[in-house]
Scaffold this active site. Structure first.
Site, PDB file in Angstrom:
ATOM      1  N   GLU A 182     -33.963  -2.445  -9.499  1.00 54.00           N
ATOM      2  CA  GLU A 182     -32.881  -2.688 -10.444  1.00 54.00           C
ATOM      3  C   GLU A 182     -31.798  -3.506  -9.753  1.00 54.00           C
ATOM      4  OE1 GLU A 182     -32.714   1.116 -13.426  1.00 54.00           O
ATOM      5  OE2 GLU A 182     -31.988   1.438 -11.389  1.00 54.00           O
TER       6      GLU A 182
ATOM      7  N   SER B 171     -28.474   5.084  -6.325  1.00 48.11           N
ATOM      8  CA  SER B 171     -29.261   5.363  -7.521  1.00 48.11           C
ATOM      9  C   SER B 171     -28.396   5.759  -8.705  1.00 48.11           C
ATOM     10  CB  SER B 171     -30.265   6.490  -7.230  1.00 48.11           C
ATOM     11  OG  SER B 171     -29.579   7.674  -6.870  1.00 48.11           O
TER      12      SER B 171
ATOM     13  N   ASN C 153     -32.641   5.880 -14.232  1.00 50.60           N
ATOM     14  CA  ASN C 153     -32.096   7.229 -14.109  1.00 50.60           C
ATOM     15  C   ASN C 153     -31.431   7.701 -15.394  1.00 50.60           C
ATOM     16  OD1 ASN C 153     -32.868   8.280 -11.637  1.00 50.60           O
ATOM     17  ND2 ASN C 153     -31.267   7.198 -10.536  1.00 50.60           N
TER      18      ASN C 153
ATOM     19  N   HIS D 170     -31.191  -1.511  -6.396  1.00 49.10           N
ATOM     20  CA  HIS D 170     -31.726  -0.150  -6.383  1.00 49.10           C
ATOM     21  C   HIS D 170     -33.250  -0.167  -6.351  1.00 49.10           C
ATOM     22  CE1 HIS D 170     -32.547   3.820  -8.676  1.00 49.10           C
ATOM     23  NE2 HIS D 170     -32.578   4.024  -7.368  1.00 49.10           N
TER      24      HIS D 170
END
Length: 502
Positions: free
Chosen positions: A157, A124, A195, A145
């Site tokens: 992702e 992540s 993130n 991800h």
């Protein structure tokens, strides 16, 4: 190179935790042959049983047929060692977020899998380039991800490492689509897309609370009622856990060379260091009993002595229309005793009084930027007359809930929404993804009601720019400096997502 649409696609998954099990579930549901391996064989077996139980529940709920579930179960088997991956066409790593451990695994896998096997990491936050650095064939390594819980979250992702071959990235995009996810391609950058983009919502909420402007419950209520967020920033942090969101926030901040726009607070660090992690420890921003939070009221007490007269300060059509529906007399001139109502952008009552000379003891500011049909935010200067403030609360509270906060540049919603939008603009500026992909990722990955650039467009580029510009000037803090992407579109009156054609 593997064909993601092939009927006989063979996938390996290393790590049988929540992520590995979730990836396995969506893969076998798509008819992919999966080997799931974990060093802890007992944990792997428990994960397999949990996956099968979730599939059985789909039959019970009428979402799948017994035949479909039986076919899916037949696609999954547990590996006894990494050697079982020798025939795999793609392997996804979903183990602990430790760079050296991941590097060791990838080196070991290179000695086992075929030369054309693609190796993907579900990391992540760790750089794909850093993981691939120790490998011989870096071009076949990329990131994939997923988001937890994988069967529910529709985003994946696809991380393009520095050496990832285009055909590898394209194949992983295809795999993501086959597994029922929406793939968004992102370069290898700290925090990737979600993130990174998710930092503003929580860190600005934390800044509001640390400054003593509002409580976590007030911030959460404002963001839920005012803009339709499913969860407020403090509810969200408690759900993910401070052991997850604080390290990621710190990593992203440090990786961008301490850009103040990504800065968290000592409050955040204190909760992390003291073990008050959120729901998992029954104590975070809220206290939990039997899994339910004890949430203080976010509502101001509404009395029965509403203001009968109002003076409007710097009123535009929006403020006039809103005030006109309150039932109070709107005075053309200040009578020296009635409340003065204003709706500033990026300013507080103290600044309004300083630059205009109006009486701060009677000045009440309301935030009209978010939806005010269910809740409205109100504030006054430090020396506001309590009776004046209460009279306005009584007036506003006749039709909606009122949240009364301390004097704050940009209230609460203005600050948080502008920071979320500004960070989205910055991600577009540095080329992490096209604006539409940024918006898609944030909506699917974090359940935002709108993507960050959609938020800017909804609020207005010029208004968001004005809020940030004023806050930067008044605080002297570059945390609020507008992205050049936003600055240019505000100056030229262009849509927030505008991209020049090349």
């Amino acid at each position: 190179m593997f064909d993601p649409a092939a009927a006989d696609l063979r996938l390996g998954i290393v790590g049988a935790g929540a992520m590995g099990g979730g990836i396995a579930q969506v893969a076998i549901s798509a008819g992919v042959d999966v080997i799931l391996f974990d060093q802890n064989a007992e944990a792997a077996a428990k994960t397999r049983d949990a996956v099968f139980a979730r599939l059985d529940k789909r039959v019970t709920n009428g979402k799948a047929s017994p035949e479909e579930v039986a076919a899916a179960k037949a696609c999954l088997r547990l590996g006894e060692s990494l050697q079982d991956f020798a025939d795999r066409q793609v392997v996804i790593e979903a183990i602990i977020e430790d760079l050296e451990i991941k590097r060791g695994l990838f080196r070991e896998l290179e000695g086992i899998v075929a030369a054309d096997c693609v190796l993907a990491s579900n990391t992540s936050s760790l750089p794909i380039g850093a993981i691939a650095r120790v490998c011989e064939r870096r071009e076949r390594i990329a990131g994939l991800h997923f988001f937890n819980p994988v069967p529910v979250m529709r985003l994946v992702e696809v991380i393009r490492g520095p050496d990832s071959a285009p055909k590898v990235v394209e194949a992983l995009r295809g795999l993501g689509s086959r597994l029922g996810r929406t793939p968004v391609e992102v370069p290898d950058s700290p925090g990737f897309l979600v993130n990174l983009g998710g930092r503003a919502y929580t860190t600005e909420g934390l800044a509001v609370v640390q400054e003593g402007v509002a409580t976590p419950a007030q911030v959460d209520a404002i963001m839920r009622d005012g803009f339709g967020f499913r969860m407020g920033p403090f509810e969200l942090m408690d759900l993910t856990g401070m052991d997850v969101n604080f390290p990621v926030t710190r990593l992203v901040h440090e990786s961008f060379f301490h850009d103040p726009r990504l800065r968290s607070t000592t409050l955040h660090r204190s909760l992390f260091e003291s073990g008050r992690l959120g729901r998992k420890t029954n104590h975070g921003h809220y206290v939990y009993r039997d899994g339910k939070p004890e949430v203080p009221s976010a509502d101001a007490a509404v009395g029965d002595k509403p203001a009968r007269k109002l003076v409007l300060f710097e009123a535009d059509e929006h403020l006039r229309a809103f005030a006109g529906e309150l039932g109070a007399d709107l005075l053309e001139e200040d009578d020296g005793s009635s409340p003065i109502l204003a709706a500033p952008l990026g300013e507080d009552c103290t600044e309004l009084a300083r630059r205009s000379g109006i009486d701060p003891t009677r000045l009440i500011a309301i935030d009209l930027l978010p939806d005010v049909s269910a809740r409205i935010t109100l504030m006054g200067a430090p020396n506001v007359d309590p009776e004046v403030r209460q009279a306005v609360i009584d007036l506003l509270g006749q039709k909606r809930k009122v949240t009364a906060i301390a004097d704050s540049l940009g209230f609460v919603a203005q600050r948080i929404l502008s920071m979320v939008g500004n960070l989205g603009c910055e991600m577009a500026q540095i080329g992490l993804a096209p604006p539409e992909d940024i918006d898609t990722a944030m909506k699917l990955g974090l359940n935002y009601p709108k993507g960050p650039l959609e938020i800017v467009e909804h609020l207005g580029c010029r208004q968001v720019f004005t809020i940030l510009e004023r806050m930067q000037a008044l605080t002297g803090d570059d945390r609020y400096r507008p992205s050049l992407w936003l600055r240019r579109r505000a100056a030229l009156n262009l849509p927030a997502g505008y991209r020049p054609s090349v």
